[in-house]
Design an enzyme around this catalytic site. Structure first.
Site, PDB file in Angstrom:
ATOM      1  N   HIS A  38       0.822  -1.215   0.000  1.00 37.73           N
ATOM      2  CA  HIS A  38       0.000   0.000   0.000  1.00 37.73           C
ATOM      3  C   HIS A  38       0.849   1.256   0.000  1.00 37.73           C
ATOM      4  O   HIS A  38       1.607   1.514   0.933  1.00 37.73           O
ATOM      5  CB  HIS A  38      -0.908   0.014   1.230  1.00 37.73           C
ATOM      6  CG  HIS A  38      -2.015   1.003   1.140  1.00 37.73           C
ATOM      7  ND1 HIS A  38      -3.244   0.713   0.583  1.00 37.73           N
ATOM      8  CD2 HIS A  38      -2.090   2.298   1.511  1.00 37.73           C
ATOM      9  CE1 HIS A  38      -4.029   1.780   0.638  1.00 37.73           C
ATOM     10  NE2 HIS A  38      -3.337   2.763   1.189  1.00 37.73           N
ATOM     11  N   GLU A 154      -9.048   1.503  -2.573  1.00 38.54           N
ATOM     12  CA  GLU A 154      -9.082   1.591  -1.109  1.00 38.54           C
ATOM     13  C   GLU A 154     -10.449   2.037  -0.587  1.00 38.54           C
ATOM     14  O   GLU A 154     -10.564   3.046   0.098  1.00 38.54           O
ATOM     15  CB  GLU A 154      -7.985   2.524  -0.585  1.00 38.54           C
ATOM     16  CG  GLU A 154      -7.754   2.333   0.909  1.00 38.54           C
ATOM     17  CD  GLU A 154      -6.694   3.247   1.484  1.00 38.54           C
ATOM     18  OE1 GLU A 154      -6.374   3.082   2.678  1.00 38.54           O
ATOM     19  OE2 GLU A 154      -6.186   4.120   0.764  1.00 38.54           O
ATOM     20  N   HIS A 243      -2.440  -2.989   4.795  1.00 37.42           N
ATOM     21  CA  HIS A 243      -1.644  -2.114   5.673  1.00 37.42           C
ATOM     22  C   HIS A 243      -2.298  -2.058   7.046  1.00 37.42           C
ATOM     23  O   HIS A 243      -3.093  -1.199   7.329  1.00 37.42           O
ATOM     24  CB  HIS A 243      -1.470  -0.718   5.067  1.00 37.42           C
ATOM     25  CG  HIS A 243      -2.728   0.024   4.739  1.00 37.42           C
ATOM     26  ND1 HIS A 243      -3.735  -0.488   3.969  1.00 37.42           N
ATOM     27  CD2 HIS A 243      -3.138   1.284   5.086  1.00 37.42           C
ATOM     28  CE1 HIS A 243      -4.707   0.402   3.848  1.00 37.42           C
ATOM     29  NE2 HIS A 243      -4.377   1.475   4.529  1.00 37.42           N
ATOM     30  N   ASP A 356       1.996   2.180   3.714  1.00 38.27           N
ATOM     31  CA  ASP A 356       1.111   3.363   3.727  1.00 38.27           C
ATOM     32  C   ASP A 356       1.905   4.645   3.497  1.00 38.27           C
ATOM     33  O   ASP A 356       1.468   5.743   3.863  1.00 38.27           O
ATOM     34  CB  ASP A 356       0.298   3.469   5.017  1.00 38.27           C
ATOM     35  CG  ASP A 356      -1.004   4.246   4.836  1.00 38.27           C
ATOM     36  OD1 ASP A 356      -1.350   4.572   3.691  1.00 38.27           O
ATOM     37  OD2 ASP A 356      -1.674   4.532   5.841  1.00 38.27           O
TER      38      ASP A 356
END
Length: 433
Positions: A38, A154, A243, A356
């Site tokens: 991610h 997402e 994540h 992330d």
């Protein structure tokens, strides 16, 4: 005394040097592509630079001037091609996140725009980036010394409750979808919203099964524990957490409880450890909550707040609070602790990395950008991980999950037509737009 000195010297000799650990990690990453689950660079490009042409990713971007929302401090980019190369990144899932408050047809349009950012970015740097749609594509790109670029959606709100839209996004390259983001949607509960469905609705389960049929990975980061359990009980393919951290180390609803980690092991899925400080450190999480409370106390619209209508006084009060309450430090070692806990409960085959980067306001010490992945693997090596184990956490486990999901998809496609389920039919719901 002489014996003690000999023992001390022997202990030092037995400890691998940083150079030796680095060499080990380099060998591992030459053989196995490092895959990050991610990275939010596409949204950072959109909000900070307008489009792909607005930023040169072929040079170091760490000091570029960034745009920021009113009242927020600009966050330097954590990603660029030189740093991806230094970090030995072999595969990257680029997040095509959009705000969860954008729904309906507008959400579909914005998602398509984010997909276009990824595809345009890859086309602009063909010597370094390569679109990938499967595990074999990642391996092929790695052998060609390119960074495999994959797409992750997402938030389930981005398909506007439409399985045809889901299928179309798969055709455009999306290879996972996170079932929710920070808010509930019409068929699944988020970890950070008040329970509405207490897991998945019947349509939510239909979404999961259609993702299995397509070969799109079911991502359970951001969803509530009940949604995690429902999805794991529904999915016939391995799931991912793109994540997330371990809730046993930080009791934050975004992290994964131990009972769910046990289910992930049975499912043959993977939890990709995040670098987001609020989800890594319990102390940081409490600090963030305390700071948010102070912001509300100083300036809570429309009527409350000690300094409502006085932005300068509210800002000064917040600065003083920050001076007296420094932000707790989050470290690379803490991220390694989460990886080790996930491994302890779910097993070595169930752990990966999901940074992330460029979706978080700050990073752990030692993990400041995409060039620092080897340092995390060196820390695991220092803790006794073998080369085989390092290869699994780096990318081997993700390749295995993708391959197993593809096998399930091939089997389902041989016996099932594309689903025609609608939310109105499955849930008896009339969804407001």
């Amino acid at each position: 005394m002489a014996v003690a000195l000999v023992l001390c010297g022997s202990s030092r000799a037995a400890t691998p040097s940083d150079a030796a650990l680095a060499a080990r990690v380099d060998r591992v990453l030459a053989a196995t592509p490092l895959i990050d689950g991610h990275n939010d660079l596409p949204w950072a490009i959109r909000t900070g630079f307008g489009n792909v042409a607005g930023v040169d990713l072929s040079t170091n971007t760490a000091n570029l001037p960034m745009k920021a929302e009113a009242g927020e401090t600009p966050t330097p980019l954590m990603t660029d091609i030189p740093r991806l190369r230094t970090g030995h990144v072999g595969g990257q899932f680029w997040s095509v996140w959009i705000p969860p408050t954008v729904t309906g047809p507008a959400a579909v349009k914005m998602t398509l725009e984010q997909i276009d950012i990824v595809r345009t970015m890859v086309a602009r740097y063909p010597k370094d980036l390569q679109m990938a749609y499967s595990a074999d594509d990642i391996v092929s790109a790695h052998k060609a010394d390119r960074i495999a670029s994959l797409i992750g959606i997402e938030g389930g709100h981005q398909i506007d409750n439409s399985l045809p839209v889901l299928r179309s996004m798969y055709v455009l390259g999306a290879r996972y979808m996170t079932l929710t983001h920070t808010l509930n949607n019409d068929w699944a509960d988020s970890a950070t919203d008040a329970p509405k469905h207490h897991g998945l609705t019947p349509f939510g389960r239909a979404v999961v099964h259609e993702m299995n049929r397509l070969g799109m990975l079911v991502d359970l980061s951001h969803v509530s524990p009940d949604t995690m359990r429902d999805a794991l009980n529904t999915s016939v393919a391995p799931v991912i957490f793109s994540h997330s951290g371990a809730r046993a180390l930080n009791d934050h609803p975004r992290d994964v409880p131990d009972d769910v980690l046990t289910m992930v092991a049975r499912n043959r899925g993977i939890v990709m450890a995040t670098f987001a400080g609020t989800y890594v450190s319990a102390e940081r999480s409490r600090w963030e909550a305390d700071r948010a409370a102070e912001q509300t106390r100083f300036n809570a619209p429309p009527y409350a707040g000690l300094y409502i209508g006085q932005p300068e006084r509210a800002q000064a009060a917040m600065a003083e609070w920050d001076r007296q309450h420094p932000r707790p430090v989050v470290t690379l070692a803490m991220v390694a602790d989460h990886i080790e806990h996930i491994r302890k409960v779910a097993g070595i085959d169930a752990v990966g990395i999901g940074s992330d980067f460029d979706g978080i306001p700050n990073t752990p010490q030692g993990l400041e950008g995409v060039d620092h992945y080897p340092a995390l693997l060196q820390e695991l090596a220092r803790r006794g991980w073998t080369d085989e184990e390092l290869g699994k956490v780096a990318g081997g486990n993700m390749l295995r999950v993708m391959r197993e999901a593809a096998v399930v998809a091939k089997r389902l496609q041989a016996t099932e037509a594309p689903s025609s389920a609608t939310i109105a039919q499955a849930d008896g719901a009339v969804v407001s737009k």
